[in-house]
Design a protein around this motif. Structure first.
Motif, PDB file in Angstrom:
ATOM      1  N   ASP A 117       0.852  -1.195   0.000  1.00  0.00           N
ATOM      2  CA  ASP A 117       0.000   0.000   0.000  1.00  0.00           C
ATOM      3  C   ASP A 117       0.886   1.242   0.000  1.00  0.00           C
ATOM      4  OD1 ASP A 117      -2.099   1.819   0.277  1.00  0.00           O
ATOM      5  OD2 ASP A 117      -2.215   1.561   2.459  1.00  0.00           O
ATOM      6  N   ILE A 118       0.838   2.002  -1.083  1.00  0.00           N
ATOM      7  CA  ILE A 118       1.631   3.223  -1.205  1.00  0.00           C
ATOM      8  C   ILE A 118       0.835   4.400  -0.641  1.00  0.00           C
ATOM      9  CG2 ILE A 118       2.675   4.855  -2.829  1.00  0.00           C
ATOM     10  CD1 ILE A 118       4.219   2.258  -2.612  1.00  0.00           C
ATOM     11  N   GLY A 119       1.385   5.055   0.381  1.00  0.00           N
ATOM     12  CA  GLY A 119       0.701   6.186   1.004  1.00  0.00           C
ATOM     13  C   GLY A 119      -0.389   5.741   1.963  1.00  0.00           C
ATOM     14  N   PHE A 138       0.296  -7.190   4.513  1.00  0.00           N
ATOM     15  CA  PHE A 138       0.521  -5.873   3.915  1.00  0.00           C
ATOM     16  C   PHE A 138       1.893  -5.325   4.262  1.00  0.00           C
ATOM     17  CE2 PHE A 138      -3.966  -5.917   3.230  1.00  0.00           C
ATOM     18  CZ  PHE A 138      -4.215  -4.994   2.220  1.00  0.00           C
ATOM     19  N   VAL A 139       2.492  -4.646   3.290  1.00  0.00           N
ATOM     20  CA  VAL A 139       3.560  -3.691   3.535  1.00  0.00           C
ATOM     21  C   VAL A 139       2.913  -2.323   3.341  1.00  0.00           C
ATOM     22  CG1 VAL A 139       5.766  -2.753   2.785  1.00  0.00           C
ATOM     23  CG2 VAL A 139       5.379  -5.229   2.750  1.00  0.00           C
ATOM     24  N   ALA A 140       2.838  -1.537   4.411  1.00  0.00           N
ATOM     25  CA  ALA A 140       2.148  -0.251   4.388  1.00  0.00           C
ATOM     26  C   ALA A 140       3.189   0.855   4.433  1.00  0.00           C
ATOM     27  CB  ALA A 140       1.195  -0.139   5.572  1.00  0.00           C
ATOM     28  N   ALA A 141       3.285   1.622   3.349  1.00  0.00           N
ATOM     29  CA  ALA A 141       4.367   2.597   3.210  1.00  0.00           C
ATOM     30  C   ALA A 141       3.843   4.021   3.199  1.00  0.00           C
ATOM     31  CB  ALA A 141       5.142   2.334   1.922  1.00  0.00           C
ATOM     32  N   ASP A 142       4.666   4.927   3.720  1.00  0.00           N
ATOM     33  CA  ASP A 142       4.328   6.347   3.707  1.00  0.00           C
ATOM     34  C   ASP A 142       5.618   7.143   3.838  1.00  0.00           C
ATOM     35  OD1 ASP A 142       3.072   9.045   4.541  1.00  0.00           O
ATOM     36  OD2 ASP A 142       1.317   7.786   4.266  1.00  0.00           O
ATOM     37  N   ILE A 143       5.592   8.397   3.374  1.00  0.00           N
ATOM     38  CA  ILE A 143       6.764   9.251   3.530  1.00  0.00           C
ATOM     39  C   ILE A 143       6.775   9.959   4.874  1.00  0.00           C
ATOM     40  CG2 ILE A 143       6.960   9.629   1.041  1.00  0.00           C
ATOM     41  CD1 ILE A 143       5.826  12.444   1.485  1.00  0.00           C
ATOM     42  N   ASP A 144       5.624   9.974   5.560  1.00  0.00           N
ATOM     43  CA  ASP A 144       5.487  10.761   6.788  1.00  0.00           C
ATOM     44  C   ASP A 144       5.680   9.885   8.023  1.00  0.00           C
ATOM     45  OD1 ASP A 144       4.465  13.515   7.876  1.00  0.00           O
ATOM     46  OD2 ASP A 144       3.356  11.994   8.998  1.00  0.00           O
ATOM     47  N   ALA A 145       6.708  10.175   8.804  1.00  0.00           N
ATOM     48  CA  ALA A 145       7.017   9.358   9.983  1.00  0.00           C
ATOM     49  C   ALA A 145       5.920   9.450  11.037  1.00  0.00           C
ATOM     50  CB  ALA A 145       8.353   9.808  10.579  1.00  0.00           C
ATOM     51  N   ASP A 146       5.323  10.627  11.205  1.00  0.00           N
ATOM     52  CA  ASP A 146       4.262  10.773  12.206  1.00  0.00           C
ATOM     53  C   ASP A 146       3.052   9.917  11.849  1.00  0.00           C
ATOM     54  OD1 ASP A 146       5.791  12.543  13.683  1.00  0.00           O
ATOM     55  OD2 ASP A 146       4.890  14.326  12.781  1.00  0.00           O
ATOM     56  N   SER A 147       2.709   9.867  10.568  1.00  0.00           N
ATOM     57  CA  SER A 147       1.589   9.028  10.146  1.00  0.00           C
ATOM     58  C   SER A 147       1.866   7.559  10.437  1.00  0.00           C
ATOM     59  CB  SER A 147       1.325   9.210   8.643  1.00  0.00           C
ATOM     60  OG  SER A 147       0.793  10.485   8.374  1.00  0.00           O
ATOM     61  N   GLN A 169       8.826   3.220   5.952  1.00  0.00           N
ATOM     62  CA  GLN A 169       8.900   4.616   5.540  1.00  0.00           C
ATOM     63  C   GLN A 169       9.659   4.764   4.226  1.00  0.00           C
ATOM     64  OE1 GLN A 169      10.605   7.344   8.372  1.00  0.00           O
ATOM     65  NE2 GLN A 169      10.008   9.157   7.206  1.00  0.00           N
ATOM     66  N   GLN A 170       9.059   5.507   3.303  1.00  0.00           N
ATOM     67  CA  GLN A 170       9.766   5.925   2.098  1.00  0.00           C
ATOM     68  C   GLN A 170      10.471   7.237   2.456  1.00  0.00           C
ATOM     69  OE1 GLN A 170      11.697   6.359  -0.440  1.00  0.00           O
ATOM     70  NE2 GLN A 170      10.340   5.266  -1.891  1.00  0.00           N
ATOM     71  N   GLU A 171      11.758   7.159   2.658  1.00  0.00           N
ATOM     72  CA  GLU A 171      12.493   8.317   3.153  1.00  0.00           C
ATOM     73  C   GLU A 171      12.873   9.306   2.059  1.00  0.00           C
ATOM     74  OE1 GLU A 171      15.733   6.970   5.548  1.00  0.00           O
ATOM     75  OE2 GLU A 171      14.416   6.040   7.054  1.00  0.00           O
ATOM     76  N   ASN A 172      12.706   8.914   0.816  1.00  0.00           N
ATOM     77  CA  ASN A 172      13.005   9.804  -0.300  1.00  0.00           C
ATOM     78  C   ASN A 172      11.700  10.153  -1.021  1.00  0.00           C
ATOM     79  OD1 ASN A 172      13.850  11.133  -2.610  1.00  0.00           O
ATOM     80  ND2 ASN A 172      15.586   9.763  -2.971  1.00  0.00           N
ATOM     81  N   PRO A 173      11.134  11.342  -0.780  1.00  0.00           N
ATOM     82  CA  PRO A 173       9.843  11.687  -1.385  1.00  0.00           C
ATOM     83  C   PRO A 173       9.885  11.810  -2.898  1.00  0.00           C
ATOM     84  CG  PRO A 173      10.804  13.589  -0.268  1.00  0.00           C
ATOM     85  CD  PRO A 173      11.643  12.406   0.090  1.00  0.00           C
ATOM     86  N   ALA A 174      11.079  11.787  -3.486  1.00  0.00           N
ATOM     87  CA  ALA A 174      11.187  11.827  -4.943  1.00  0.00           C
ATOM     88  C   ALA A 174      10.900  10.463  -5.567  1.00  0.00           C
ATOM     89  CB  ALA A 174      12.582  12.299  -5.358  1.00  0.00           C
ATOM     90  N   HIS A 175      10.846   9.408  -4.737  1.00  0.00           N
ATOM     91  CA  HIS A 175      10.648   8.054  -5.246  1.00  0.00           C
ATOM     92  C   HIS A 175       9.339   7.459  -4.719  1.00  0.00           C
ATOM     93  CE1 HIS A 175      14.458   8.107  -7.118  1.00  0.00           C
ATOM     94  NE2 HIS A 175      15.192   7.940  -6.038  1.00  0.00           N
ATOM     95  N   ILE A 176       8.907   6.410  -5.397  1.00  0.00           N
ATOM     96  CA  ILE A 176       7.718   5.664  -4.970  1.00  0.00           C
ATOM     97  C   ILE A 176       8.122   4.234  -4.616  1.00  0.00           C
ATOM     98  CG2 ILE A 176       5.438   4.812  -5.657  1.00  0.00           C
ATOM     99  CD1 ILE A 176       5.186   7.371  -7.362  1.00  0.00           C
TER     100      ILE A 176
END
Length: 319
Positions: A117-119, A138-147, A169-176
């Motif tokens: 799940d992206i985002g 599930f692998v549940a991914a997000d760029i926001d650590a608080d979320s 966490q996706q630590e690089n917001p330029a990537h998906i």
């Protein structure tokens, strides 16, 4: 490329959706008594929730999750997006259908299925519904650590979710997918509800239109009725740019996923999406219309596996 592009939109929920009928407000108020304060007669004289109120929307969806799915603890900040449960559940049911179709009409064993799940957001809604409805991993991914911190609290406070959802966490917001999926990692299907707006100003205009429509009044500074933090709603270039980035990166992980999927809110984006999928030589493209109330949307799914690779995937992962 084999194509199954839909010719028309549907406005009905998936046959397995638990909320195809009108809301049972009495049952929902029983599990969420605070909801009663936000129920009033609509213009037809029927009891209805005030959908222009963020508090009412959040209570309603919390009650739906508790009553129909047995999720007792679903707490996240009011600033985060409150996902409408019926529409989110539809996406889960349709990705289940894609897996069934790919496996000759039989659902692969749930414990063998991993969904990316992206985002995922603070609410972690797609993994929650996917676990409760089908038992998927599930692998549940997000760029926001608080979320992700909030999502972790939800998972650990609901025993059926523990050991079924991995937060990442996706630590690089330029990537998906880049820097998120491991080199040899395989996932059976991906899903994503992309940020819709290209800027905060666009998001504010969209909210004004929505709230004015729901309330019947023109509201100059409306409050988001489904709330939503900035990165949940806004991406430079909007939905178009986000999905095209996703398509480009999917080619790099062609052998690590059976189905890639995304929601597409704007029908005008479809032509460019199909062109991009042609360019990366997708072997299969499928468009699935969805609709809740007056809103029409669709899922676009694509695979980059050859028929031989699909057969090997079924035999190695799903048997």
């Amino acid at each position: 490329m084999q194509s199954d592009k839909a010719s028309k939109e549907k406005t009905t929920l998936h046959p397995r959706n638990k909320n195809r009928e009108r809301y049972d407000l009495a049952a929902l108020i029983k599990v969420m008594p605070e909801l009663a304060d936000h129920v009033k007669p609509n213009k037809y004289g029927d009891d209805s929730v005030d959908f222009s109120s963020p508090a009412a929307v959040k209570l309603l969806n919390t009650a739906l999750l508790k009553h129909y799915y047995g999720v007792e603890n679903w707490v996240f900040p009011d600033s985060n997006l409150t996902p409408p449960i019926p529409g989110r559940a539809d996406y889960i049911h349709y990705i289940a259908d894609l897996l069934i179709e790919a496996n000759f009409g039989r659902m692969p064993a749930a414990e063998k299925i991993t969904v990316l799940d992206i985002g995922t957001g603070a609410s972690c809604i797609y993994p929650i519904l996917g676990v409760m409805e089908y038992g998927f991993n599930f692998v549940a991914a997000d760029i926001d650590a608080d979320s992700l911190t909030t999502a972790e609290k939800i998972i650990t406070s609901n025993p059926r979710l523990t050991d079924k959802i991995e937060l990442r966490q996706q630590e690089n917001p330029a990537h998906i997918f880049n820097e998120l999926l491991y080199d040899t990692e395989q996932v059976d299907i991906t899903m994503c509800n992309p940020p819709f707006h290209a800027s905060a100003a666009d998001a504010a205009k969209g909210t004004q239109r929505k709230v004015s429509s729901l309330s019947g009044k023109r509201v100059k500074t409306p409050e988001l009725n489904f709330a939503g933090a900035g990165n949940e709603l806004v991406y430079p270039g909007g939905e178009h740019a986000f999905i095209h980035k996703m398509i480009a990166e999917s080619k790099l992980f062609a052998n690590q996923c059976f189905w890639f999927t995304t929601l597409v809110s704007k029908q005008s984006n479809l032509k460019g999406i199909y062109k991009a999928l042609d360019e990366i030589k997708a072997t299969r493209v499928k468009t699935i219309p969805m609709g809740t109330g007056n809103k029409s949307t669709r899922i676009v799914a694509w695979s980059l596996l050859t028929p031989e690779q699909q057969k090997a995937w079924r035999e190695s992962r799903w048997k």
